[in-house]
Design a protein around this motif. Sequence first.
Motif, short mmCIF file in Angstrom:
data_model
loop_
_atom_site.label_atom_id
_atom_site.label_comp_id
_atom_site.label_asym_id
_atom_site.label_seq_id
_atom_site.Cartn_x
_atom_site.Cartn_y
_atom_site.Cartn_z
N THR A 6 0.64 -1.04 0.35
CA THR A 6 -0.12 0.03 0.27
C THR A 6 0.44 1.34 -0.10
O THR A 6 2.02 1.28 1.08
N VAL A 7 0.58 1.98 -0.95
CA VAL A 7 1.25 3.11 -1.15
C VAL A 7 0.05 4.58 -0.85
O VAL A 7 -0.72 4.88 -1.05
N GLY A 8 1.03 5.59 0.22
CA GLY A 8 -0.10 6.37 0.10
C GLY A 8 0.39 8.42 -0.32
O GLY A 8 1.35 8.63 -0.75
N ILE A 9 -0.17 8.58 -0.39
CA ILE A 9 0.19 8.95 -1.55
C ILE A 9 -0.51 10.71 -1.13
O ILE A 9 -1.79 10.97 -0.73
N VAL A 10 1.04 11.66 -0.87
CA VAL A 10 0.55 12.34 -0.10
C VAL A 10 0.64 13.92 -1.05
O VAL A 10 0.75 14.47 -1.92
N GLY A 11 -1.15 14.79 -1.01
CA GLY A 11 -1.09 15.60 -1.77
C GLY A 11 -1.85 15.05 -2.99
O GLY A 11 -1.67 15.87 -4.32
N GLY A 12 -2.28 13.36 -2.50
CA GLY A 12 -2.88 12.69 -4.21
C GLY A 12 -4.38 13.64 -5.24
O GLY A 12 -4.44 12.39 -5.85
N HIS A 13 -4.90 14.22 -4.57
CA HIS A 13 -6.23 14.69 -5.42
C HIS A 13 -6.06 15.77 -6.80
O HIS A 13 -7.51 15.91 -7.51
N GLY A 14 -5.04 15.99 -7.12
CA GLY A 14 -5.20 16.56 -7.97
C GLY A 14 -4.26 15.59 -9.38
O GLY A 14 -5.25 14.70 -9.58
N LYS A 15 -4.45 16.63 -10.29
CA LYS A 15 -3.99 15.49 -12.39
C LYS A 15 -3.16 14.57 -11.48
O LYS A 15 -2.56 13.66 -12.10
N THR A 16 -1.99 14.63 -10.62
CA THR A 16 -0.61 14.22 -10.28
C THR A 16 -0.86 12.89 -9.76
O THR A 16 -0.88 12.38 -10.58
N ILE A 117 13.77 10.94 -6.19
CA ILE A 117 12.51 12.78 -6.45
C ILE A 117 12.70 12.10 -7.62
O ILE A 117 14.06 11.82 -8.80
N LEU A 118 11.57 12.58 -8.18
CA LEU A 118 11.33 12.55 -9.21
C LEU A 118 11.69 14.47 -10.27
O LEU A 118 10.92 14.80 -9.45
N GLN A 119 11.92 14.52 -10.57
CA GLN A 119 12.03 15.55 -11.49
C GLN A 119 11.60 15.53 -12.99
O GLN A 119 11.80 15.81 -14.12
N PRO A 120 10.02 15.97 -13.04
CA PRO A 120 9.18 16.07 -14.10
C PRO A 120 9.29 16.90 -15.06
O PRO A 120 9.55 18.33 -14.94
N GLY A 121 9.16 16.86 -16.63
CA GLY A 121 8.98 18.45 -17.35
C GLY A 121 7.40 18.79 -17.07
O GLY A 121 6.74 18.40 -16.65
N ALA A 122 8.07 19.65 -18.34
CA ALA A 122 6.10 19.95 -18.11
C ALA A 122 5.39 19.07 -18.88
O ALA A 122 5.51 18.17 -19.98
N TYR A 123 4.19 19.31 -18.20
CA TYR A 123 3.00 18.21 -18.67
C TYR A 123 1.95 18.13 -19.68
O TYR A 123 2.03 19.24 -20.68
N LEU A 124 2.41 17.34 -20.82
CA LEU A 124 1.73 18.05 -22.14
C LEU A 124 0.46 18.05 -22.19
O LEU A 124 -0.29 18.72 -22.18
N PHE A 145 9.00 17.42 -22.41
CA PHE A 145 7.26 17.35 -22.10
C PHE A 145 6.87 15.91 -21.41
O PHE A 145 7.53 15.23 -22.12
N LEU A 146 5.98 16.14 -20.57
CA LEU A 146 6.37 14.52 -19.66
C LEU A 146 4.45 14.39 -20.14
O LEU A 146 3.57 14.96 -19.30
N ASP A 147 4.41 12.97 -20.21
CA ASP A 147 2.90 12.96 -20.76
C ASP A 147 2.46 12.05 -18.59
O ASP A 147 3.50 11.79 -18.50
N LEU A 148 0.79 12.49 -18.05
CA LEU A 148 0.50 12.48 -17.51
C LEU A 148 0.71 10.59 -16.94
O LEU A 148 0.93 9.90 -16.35
#
Length: 231
Positions: A6-16, A117-124, A145-148
Motif C-alpha cells: 500500500t502506498v500513500g499519496i500525500v497531496g494526491g487529489h489533483g491530476k498528478t 526524487i522525480l524531476q518531471p518536465g512540463a505536462y503535455l 514534455f511529460l505525459d501524465l
Amino acid sequence: MSATRTVGIVGGHGKTGRAVAAALAERGAGVVVTGRAEWDDLAEALAGREAAYVVTPNLHDDEPGYVQHALDAAGAAGVGRVVYHSVASPHVPAMPHHLDKAEAEDLVRTSGLAWTILQPGAYLQNLDLTRTVRLPYRADAPFGFLDLADLGAAAATVLLDDGHTGATYELASRQATVADLAAEAGVEVVVERPTGLPVDREDAVLRAMFAHYDDHGLLAGTRVLDALLGR
C-alpha cells in the motif's frame, strides 16, 4: 512486489496524484490518497503504508515546510520509502518556485528515510490542443514534455521496485516546442505576454516562469524515462 503493498499519496487529489494512483492500481498496489482533511493527522493517515509519494500543491507558498511536514509524518508512521515529486531544473535562480523545490529536495536527501526524487518536465496535458493555444511566452521555446501516463508508470516503478533508493530521475516523454505540438494538432498559437504589474505573489511567480520560458524554454531529457519504463 506484493499485491498487498500500500502506498500513500500525500497531496494526491489533483491530476498528478490521479495519474500515480492509476498506475499503482494497475500494478496491484493498494492506494491511500491524503489531502487537506488529513494534514494535521498525516502520520496517522500514513500508518501501515510501505511507501509515500509526496506532491506539493502548485505554487505553494512554503514548499520546504510542506515537504518537511510530510517527511516527519512518514518517519513517525514507519513508512519505508519516500518519493518526492520535484521539477525539471530545480536550481534555476530566475524561478523562485523551482528554488523552493531544490530546497525541498535537500530536505528529502537528508531526511534519513529511503528516498527517490522525480524531476518531471512540463505536462503535455497542460496544453489544450483542441483549439487555438494562447501562450505567455514564445511558441518555439524548447521543452521536455511529460505525459501524465508516463509519469504514473515511472512513479509506480520507483515506488514498488527495488534499486531506486538514492536516485534522482529527470523525466520527459518527448522534446518539442508548443509550435510543434500545435502544428501536429492542426491548431494555431497566439502569443500574449503579460502586461502591467503583477497583482499578487502567484502572478509574480508565474511571470518569472514565463520570462524564463521565453528566454530558454525548459528542456528535459527523455532517455531516463525510457530506461525506467524499459522501452
